[in-house]
Motif scaffolding. Sequence first.
Motif, mmCIF file in Angstrom:
data_model
loop_
_atom_site.group_PDB
_atom_site.id
_atom_site.type_symbol
_atom_site.label_atom_id
_atom_site.label_comp_id
_atom_site.label_asym_id
_atom_site.label_seq_id
_atom_site.Cartn_x
_atom_site.Cartn_y
_atom_site.Cartn_z
ATOM 1 N N VAL A 1 -8.375 -6.873 -2.378
ATOM 2 C CA VAL A 1 -7.817 -6.771 -1.033
ATOM 3 C C VAL A 1 -8.416 -7.845 -0.130
ATOM 4 N N ARG A 2 -9.753 -8.017 -0.233
ATOM 5 C CA ARG A 2 -10.406 -9.045 0.590
ATOM 6 C C ARG A 2 -9.824 -10.418 0.296
ATOM 7 N N ILE B 1 -11.155 -3.365 -4.045
ATOM 8 C CA ILE B 1 -11.616 -3.774 -2.719
ATOM 9 C C ILE B 1 -11.746 -5.301 -2.649
ATOM 10 N N ARG C 1 -6.342 -10.769 1.740
ATOM 11 C CA ARG C 1 -6.374 -10.916 3.193
ATOM 12 C C ARG C 1 -6.716 -12.349 3.588
ATOM 13 N N GLN C 2 -7.602 -12.956 2.793
ATOM 14 C CA GLN C 2 -8.006 -14.330 3.108
ATOM 15 C C GLN C 2 -6.960 -15.356 2.690
ATOM 16 N N PHE D 1 -10.800 3.406 3.629
ATOM 17 C CA PHE D 1 -10.786 1.949 3.409
ATOM 18 C C PHE D 1 -9.409 1.370 3.710
ATOM 19 N N GLU E 1 -8.821 1.270 7.489
ATOM 20 C CA GLU E 1 -9.624 0.220 8.137
ATOM 21 C C GLU E 1 -9.040 -1.165 7.909
ATOM 22 N N THR E 2 -8.473 -1.364 6.742
ATOM 23 C CA THR E 2 -7.968 -2.700 6.410
ATOM 24 C C THR E 2 -6.462 -2.826 6.575
#
Lengths: 285, 211
Positions: free
Chosen positions: B116-117, B113, B120-121, B153, B156-157
């Motif tokens: 992934v964050r 997770i 994404r950034q 999850f 959502e992402t």
Amino acid sequence: KDVMRTDRTQKFFSGDKNPNLQVLYDILMTYGFYNFDLGYVQGMSDMLSPILVVMENEVEAFWCFAGAMERMCHNFEMDQTGMKLQLSQIHILMQVYDPELCAYLESHESGNFYFCFRWILILFKREFSFQDIQRLWEVLWTDRPCKNFHLIISLAILDSEKSTLMENKFGFTEILKHINDISQSIPLEETLCKAEGIFLQLKEYKKLPKVVKEILGLLPATPSSSTDSCLSTASSPQVEVRQETSVSATDVTGRKSSAPVNSSQSFHSSSNRRNTVDEQVKIMT
Amino acid sequence: MSNSRRNSGTRPGAAGGRIQQAKLVLLGDQGVGKSSLALRFVRGQFPEHSEATVGAAFLTQTILVQGQSLKFDIWDTAGQERYHSLAPMYYRGAQAAVVVYDINNANTFNRAISWVRELRQQTAVNTVIVLAGNKADLASEHRAVPTEDARVFAEETGLIFAECSAKSGLAVNEMFMMIAHKIVGKHASPNSSQGVQLTGGEEASSSGCKC
């Protein structure tokens, strides 16, 4: 986790219930407590495996491993300072030894020498055969012909690959891929000879920059600082390394550090350490 | 500034067609099977005790998708947290990232997770990100991450989601094919964002099962 996947093709560690795997695990576990601040870091099992094969005995292998780690613990630090320092030192050496190749690498996004990361981290363990690595480590642990000879080994290998890298106009990706791909096909004796030659050339070079002499330990008065142990709870290892970093002219991020070449501190008796290492070398031979 | 890091692009292929190149990076906690997934996809093999990756490994595989050749440059990274700082060097400029976790180990899912964050950034919006739950062959006895949790999850992402097994080969090729379709970008199946469905049929079709 890594114990189950360290050198399993070697006879010494092969087979599903090989008791040597437990020994490997126990030593790494013990070291994790012995040097609690550092803990276990991937790559350590690679360092231990040949030592255990040579020593056979768990206790002796542990102390040899601890001795080897005293030389190498900076490689495994959380913030990678030790690794960055050494990669920047290769850069400095390359600038002096072969400005043409150095300029090529710089202009192809490889001036940080990160493609040498695995070489330095586990002292070429994955690049040579199990037999060869014992020979190479034996050489490197004598600190002869000079300190940080492993950096010169890097120069020697890169020198051999220079034409491939430059004639094919390799970029960032291809350089990294090529350096990964030559693993297990580097001729050891040839590389050692070439490295010794490079060292002699550098040593005789009249305009050799002070920073290079410092890296190779050619400045008579300054005791070695790069082998300072990080096995110390009183002094933070990061601080020690940062002081070392001031030796280099350019760090990985390209920032110029104009701090004066430091006169290194030696909290840990360096003669003691030398003994351990010598003993180790003796045993290995 | 050189073009050397531009991994996307077309060039004439051997068969007169075009070969498109795509950089793909494998991320995830140590021991989740990143290297094994890559090896299964590239060589169809599963070595029982593959060594821990130090630094990064590099593999390539060319596949045919929608009549077009797509060459994957696969960067396989070291998983331990200690080596986190190296990751940006490998994922920058990547068209696809496969974030791997072990479905039998909840910690590795949490780590996924956070990967992934970070992706994404730090990466372009159109980077294809796949959430891959590996070691499905062990799930009947050891599962720690419910499929639904991961699927929710992923939805959502906006990730592709797949549960797979490098050991049995389950859903591995399908996962990479799905990435390929996304990258090549024409008529990707409307279901593709929902991930690979684990069904008995697929398992039976997987090759090299050693279970």
